[in-house]
Scaffold this motif. Sequence first.
Motif, PDB file in Angstrom:
ATOM      1  N   ARG A 235       0.675  -1.111  -0.104  1.00 14.99           N
ATOM      2  CA  ARG A 235       0.207  -0.594   0.387  1.00 14.99           C
ATOM      3  C   ARG A 235       1.096   1.040  -0.041  1.00 14.99           C
ATOM      4  NH1 ARG A 235      -4.672  -1.867   4.160  1.00 14.99           N
ATOM      5  NH2 ARG A 235      -5.258  -3.671   3.231  1.00 14.99           N
ATOM      6  N   LEU A 236       0.712   2.001  -0.696  1.00 18.41           N
ATOM      7  CA  LEU A 236       1.781   3.836  -0.697  1.00 18.41           C
ATOM      8  C   LEU A 236       0.379   4.562  -0.525  1.00 18.41           C
ATOM      9  CD1 LEU A 236       2.343   3.617  -5.053  1.00 18.41           C
ATOM     10  CD2 LEU A 236       3.663   2.443  -2.428  1.00 18.41           C
ATOM     11  N   PRO A 237       1.157   4.864   1.434  1.00 22.94           N
ATOM     12  CA  PRO A 237       0.435   6.902   1.834  1.00 22.94           C
ATOM     13  C   PRO A 237       0.450   7.934   0.551  1.00 22.94           C
ATOM     14  CG  PRO A 237       2.641   5.970   2.185  1.00 22.94           C
ATOM     15  CD  PRO A 237       2.826   4.950   0.940  1.00 22.94           C
ATOM     16  N   VAL A 238      -0.712   8.282   1.146  1.00 23.60           N
ATOM     17  CA  VAL A 238      -0.992   9.561   0.466  1.00 23.60           C
ATOM     18  C   VAL A 238      -0.925  11.309   1.519  1.00 23.60           C
ATOM     19  CG1 VAL A 238      -3.048  10.564  -0.570  1.00 23.60           C
ATOM     20  CG2 VAL A 238      -3.120   8.143  -0.948  1.00 23.60           C
ATOM     21  N   SER A 239       0.169  12.138   1.152  1.00 25.42           N
ATOM     22  CA  SER A 239       0.313  12.645   1.825  1.00 25.42           C
ATOM     23  C   SER A 239      -1.023  13.662   2.021  1.00 25.42           C
ATOM     24  CB  SER A 239       0.584  13.513   1.171  1.00 25.42           C
ATOM     25  OG  SER A 239       0.954  14.311  -0.069  1.00 25.42           O
TER      26      SER A 239
END
Length: 252
Positions: A235-239
């Motif tokens: 999963r990739l974090p969203v700023s």
Amino acid sequence: MAEASEPPLRILIVDDEAPARSRLRDLLGDISGEQPNLVAGMAANGVEALRLLETEAADVVLADIRMPAMDGIELARRLGALPVPPAVVFVTAYDQYAIQAFELEAADYLLKPVRAERLAATLARARGRLAARVPVPAPPQERRHLSIGERGRILLLPVADVIYLKAEQKYVTARTAERDYLLDESLVQLEQEFPRRFVRIHRNCLVAVAAVQGVERGGDAEGQWEILLAGLPERLPVSRRAWPAVKQVLGL
């Protein structure tokens, strides 16, 4: 005064003194109603500024002149050589560099301490200059493949296979369902070339819109949103700064 519908100017602040950077950031906040803007980043010298611009686009650079490592004059020369250079505004305590500044086609030359109304007028002028700039003709169609140099050969990676692009040190990693590839291209260039295919979720990461399966709150205490990807378990974090644009692109 800027129209309400006008997009915010992306501003990069470059000054070797932290209080000066903070003051400019605060002034930009004070005039955001009159001149919509957002701070794309802050740097302590020209070297840091150029490094930031590898992953962050900027419309206007507010630059001091006397700085270590790379001063504002040299930074302006480097920026002027870019395919789409930002407008440069010098913000300095010294008036003896004005001639050099305007030889470099600076948008303005502000003496410290800067007043809010003066900065607002400068941004209005920079906005007009950017709007009047002759656009570079777009290629007839975007690339369908990215060139990968690997072990003495050139591989053609289909853009449609790329799930995400992440900036790491001097390179950009292109991730597919099978493996990673290293690209010798900047994230900003790729974002500008493929605006409909990829969405920026973080200052160092673009995700293919077609590869997004959904979003979910992360497990950390702050509850940061994360992107769920088709074909990959990670999963990739969203700023926080990117979240509003990500929501709009994904129709959330």
